[in-house]
Design a protein around this motif. Structure first.
Motif, mmCIF file in Angstrom:
data_model
loop_
_atom_site.group_PDB
_atom_site.id
_atom_site.type_symbol
_atom_site.label_atom_id
_atom_site.label_comp_id
_atom_site.label_asym_id
_atom_site.label_seq_id
_atom_site.Cartn_x
_atom_site.Cartn_y
_atom_site.Cartn_z
ATOM 1 N N VAL A 57 0.857 -1.177 0.000
ATOM 2 C CA VAL A 57 0.000 0.000 0.000
ATOM 3 C C VAL A 57 0.895 1.228 0.000
ATOM 4 N N ILE A 58 0.662 2.124 -0.953
ATOM 5 C CA ILE A 58 1.392 3.389 -1.000
ATOM 6 C C ILE A 58 0.392 4.523 -0.907
ATOM 7 N N GLU A 59 0.815 5.609 -0.302
ATOM 8 C CA GLU A 59 -0.025 6.803 -0.263
ATOM 9 C C GLU A 59 0.465 7.746 -1.340
ATOM 10 N N ILE A 60 -0.459 8.201 -2.162
ATOM 11 C CA ILE A 60 -0.113 9.097 -3.264
ATOM 12 C C ILE A 60 -0.779 10.444 -3.022
ATOM 13 N N ALA A 61 0.027 11.499 -3.055
ATOM 14 C CA ALA A 61 -0.491 12.860 -2.905
ATOM 15 C C ALA A 61 -0.827 13.407 -4.287
ATOM 16 N N VAL A 62 -1.908 14.190 -4.338
ATOM 17 C CA VAL A 62 -2.334 14.813 -5.586
ATOM 18 C C VAL A 62 -2.991 16.152 -5.248
ATOM 19 N N ALA A 63 -2.740 17.160 -6.087
ATOM 20 C CA ALA A 63 -3.338 18.487 -5.870
ATOM 21 C C ALA A 63 -4.762 18.483 -6.403
ATOM 22 N N GLY A 64 -5.692 18.966 -5.596
ATOM 23 C CA GLY A 64 -7.095 19.002 -5.987
ATOM 24 C C GLY A 64 -7.769 17.685 -5.665
ATOM 25 N N GLU A 65 -9.046 17.747 -5.352
ATOM 26 C CA GLU A 65 -9.762 16.541 -4.943
ATOM 27 C C GLU A 65 -10.034 15.619 -6.119
ATOM 28 N N PRO A 66 -9.537 14.388 -6.060
ATOM 29 C CA PRO A 66 -9.871 13.420 -7.115
ATOM 30 C C PRO A 66 -11.352 13.076 -7.019
ATOM 31 N N LYS A 67 -12.064 13.147 -8.105
ATOM 32 C CA LYS A 67 -13.516 12.938 -8.109
ATOM 33 C C LYS A 67 -13.869 11.486 -8.459
ATOM 34 N N GLY A 68 -14.923 10.995 -7.836
ATOM 35 C CA GLY A 68 -15.486 9.696 -8.196
ATOM 36 C C GLY A 68 -14.693 8.489 -7.749
ATOM 37 N N ILE A 69 -13.789 8.655 -6.789
ATOM 38 C CA ILE A 69 -12.966 7.531 -6.342
ATOM 39 C C ILE A 69 -13.556 6.945 -5.069
ATOM 40 N N GLU A 70 -13.752 5.627 -5.097
ATOM 41 C CA GLU A 70 -14.274 4.909 -3.945
ATOM 42 C C GLU A 70 -13.340 3.753 -3.616
ATOM 43 N N GLU A 71 -13.380 3.316 -2.374
ATOM 44 C CA GLU A 71 -12.535 2.207 -1.958
ATOM 45 C C GLU A 71 -12.848 0.961 -2.781
ATOM 46 N N GLY A 72 -11.805 0.263 -3.180
ATOM 47 C CA GLY A 72 -11.937 -0.954 -3.968
ATOM 48 C C GLY A 72 -11.900 -0.728 -5.468
ATOM 49 N N GLN A 73 -12.010 0.510 -5.897
ATOM 50 C CA GLN A 73 -12.061 0.842 -7.313
ATOM 51 C C GLN A 73 -10.670 0.775 -7.948
ATOM 52 N N ILE A 74 -10.606 0.318 -9.193
ATOM 53 C CA ILE A 74 -9.353 0.315 -9.942
ATOM 54 C C ILE A 74 -9.090 1.734 -10.422
ATOM 55 N N LEU A 75 -7.825 2.159 -10.323
ATOM 56 C CA LEU A 75 -7.462 3.544 -10.607
ATOM 57 C C LEU A 75 -6.446 3.665 -11.728
ATOM 58 N N LYS A 76 -6.468 4.827 -12.355
ATOM 59 C CA LYS A 76 -5.422 5.226 -13.286
ATOM 60 C C LYS A 76 -4.663 6.357 -12.607
ATOM 61 N N VAL A 77 -3.346 6.190 -12.483
ATOM 62 C CA VAL A 77 -2.506 7.204 -11.862
ATOM 63 C C VAL A 77 -1.612 7.788 -12.949
ATOM 64 N N THR A 78 -1.715 9.089 -13.151
ATOM 65 C CA THR A 78 -0.974 9.781 -14.205
ATOM 66 C C THR A 78 0.152 10.608 -13.596
ATOM 67 N N GLY A 79 1.327 10.520 -14.199
ATOM 68 C CA GLY A 79 2.452 11.347 -13.762
ATOM 69 C C GLY A 79 2.949 11.006 -12.365
ATOM 70 N N LEU A 80 3.036 9.713 -12.037
ATOM 71 C CA LEU A 80 3.482 9.308 -10.702
ATOM 72 C C LEU A 80 4.982 9.533 -10.563
#
Length: 115
Positions: A57-80
């Protein structure tokens, strides 16, 4: 602090473990952390599993609130990007992304058996 770009394609499936939460910069006053442009910094806990290895498990910081993200959901992470840090005898790696977005899932088709 040296930044290291991360190839997310090699990380396997990225899944939300903990939904976005505003990062707190001062726990006494509950002041939220902001970037240079005044955007609130959010943290998203993401599970990473490569090629049948253990889940990390990693914690990723991002500026601005990511919308529509819920626990268990598959994510796309851009510019990590990973950043090595040290404070006294403590050290670690932190992660920052340009964007974190949910990957829409298609509902299972409703097949009925019969002749």
């Amino acid at each position: 602090m040296q930044s290291i770009p991360v190839d997310t394609a090699r990380l396997g499936v990225l899944r939300c473990a903990i939904a976005p939460e505003a990062k707190i910069s001062n726990f006494e006053t509950q002041e939220v952390k902001k970037d240079r442009d005044g955007n609130t910094i959010y943290s998203v806990a993401v599970t990473v599993r490569q090629d049948g290895r253990r889940i990390s498990v990693i914690e990723i910081a991002v500026a601005g609130e990511p919308k529509g993200i819920e626990e268990g959901q598959i994510l796309k992470v851009t510019g990590l990007t990973a950043f090595a840090w040290a404070m006294g005898d403590r050290h670690g790696i932190s992660f920052r992304a340009d964007a974190i977005t949910p990957i829409p899932t298609t509902p299972a088709s409703n097949k009925t058996g019969g002749a």
